[in-house]
Design a protein around this motif. Structure first.
Motif, PDB file in Angstrom:
ATOM      1  N   SER A 117       0.835  -1.198   0.000  1.00  0.00           N
ATOM      2  CA  SER A 117       0.000   0.000   0.000  1.00  0.00           C
ATOM      3  C   SER A 117       0.873   1.251   0.000  1.00  0.00           C
ATOM      4  CB  SER A 117      -0.944   0.007   1.212  1.00  0.00           C
ATOM      5  OG  SER A 117      -0.219  -0.186   2.414  1.00  0.00           O
TER       6      SER A 117
ATOM      7  N   HIS B 126       1.058   5.288   1.274  1.00  0.00           N
ATOM      8  CA  HIS B 126       0.505   6.245   2.227  1.00  0.00           C
ATOM      9  C   HIS B 126       1.223   7.582   2.039  1.00  0.00           C
ATOM     10  CE1 HIS B 126      -1.473   2.923   4.442  1.00  0.00           C
ATOM     11  NE2 HIS B 126      -0.406   2.247   4.035  1.00  0.00           N
TER      12      HIS B 126
ATOM     13  N   ILE C  93       2.396   9.400   5.538  1.00  0.00           N
ATOM     14  CA  ILE C  93       3.046   8.707   6.642  1.00  0.00           C
ATOM     15  C   ILE C  93       4.514   9.101   6.754  1.00  0.00           C
ATOM     16  CG2 ILE C  93       3.788   6.660   5.363  1.00  0.00           C
ATOM     17  CD1 ILE C  93       2.857   5.013   7.799  1.00  0.00           C
TER      18      ILE C  93
ATOM     19  N   GLN D 277       6.734   6.018   2.552  1.00  0.00           N
ATOM     20  CA  GLN D 277       5.351   5.961   2.096  1.00  0.00           C
ATOM     21  C   GLN D 277       4.914   4.604   1.555  1.00  0.00           C
ATOM     22  OE1 GLN D 277       6.325   9.234  -0.486  1.00  0.00           O
ATOM     23  NE2 GLN D 277       4.900  10.593   0.565  1.00  0.00           N
TER      24      GLN D 277
ATOM     25  N   LYS E  15       4.417   0.673   1.981  1.00  0.00           N
ATOM     26  CA  LYS E  15       4.268  -0.280   3.080  1.00  0.00           C
ATOM     27  C   LYS E  15       4.018  -1.676   2.521  1.00  0.00           C
ATOM     28  CE  LYS E  15       1.301  -1.256   7.103  1.00  0.00           C
ATOM     29  NZ  LYS E  15       0.103  -0.791   7.850  1.00  0.00           N
TER      30      LYS E  15
END
Length: 226
Positions: free
Chosen positions: A137, A139, A142, A155, A157
């Motif tokens: 994923s 993000h 983050i 970013q 994950k």
């Protein structure tokens, strides 16, 4: 370092004792028994060599070249290899985000890191009904505070989750330390090497708090073309 030296000494003494015992028996054994004893000596010698090689890797991870990498290519290679070997009994469930950006990294080192994570997961699940969930994923917001750098954006994950018994509470606090393991016959170096490789790529790894099984999250910085 002192603790590592003490435990490494212990880890090496185990196969050395087997080698010594086999060598003594070899002097007194019949011809029929010699092949088995020689096999023990060779196997235990290789185990020491493997242990030393892995300890050396903890000292310095050498990234040969940084290339643009699709993390899914890394995961696909690891899954393909594991499903034909140590993970042949496992059902893999993939949940990939096809829009995630590329990363900069050493492909083979990342393959090695994720092989360790996949292998641990495969060995923890049952022979029947064992499942491993692999999720990627992105993000955008983050950020983590890492050593020497504050609010670094990681970013991408990658989550590796299994339906095994989970991680023993006795080692949760130092699970990424060398020689931390409850696995019978394990060296406790796998996760230390994973952590080292991910750190060298500017990322971090964490053990997620889940109710069932174990879940490891790897966070990596993404590559944006300027």
């Amino acid at each position: 370092v002192s603790a590592m030296g003490s435990i490494l000494s212990h880890e090496i003494k185990n196969p050395l004792a087997s080698i010594s015992g086999a060598a003594q028996l070899l002097q007194e054994s019949s011809i029929n028994n010699k092949e088995a004893l020689i096999s023990i000596i060779i196997d235990e010698t290789k185990r020491i060599e493997s242990l030393i090689d892995r300890v050396e890797l903890l000292g310095e991870v050498s990234i040969n070249a940084l290339n643009q990498i699709n993390i899914h290519d890394v995961l696909d290679k690891v899954k393909r290899n594991s499903s034909q070997g140590y993970g042949s009994h496992v059902y893999f469930v993939e949940d990939y985000d096809p829009s995630i950006p590329l990363i900069l990294g050493d492909f083979e080192l990342l393959v090695q890191a994720f092989h360790n994570l996949f292998k641990n997961a495969c060995e923890s699940v049952k022979k029947k009904g064992g499942k491993i969930f692999v999720k990627t994923s992105f993000h955008s917001g983050i950020a983590f505070s890492t050593t020497g750098e504050k609010n670094k954006k990681l970013q991408l994950k990658v989550s590796i989750m299994d339906n095994g018994p989970g991680v023993s509470k006795n080692i949760i606090s130092d699970i990424f330390d060398p020689f931390s393991t409850t696995k019978l016959g394990g060296s406790g170096l796998g996760l230390s090497i994973v952590s080292k490789i991910i750190l060298e790529h500017g990322g971090i790894i964490e053990l997620d708090d889940v109710k069932e099984g174990a879940c490891f999250n790897v966070y990596l910085p993404v590559f944006f073309q300027r």
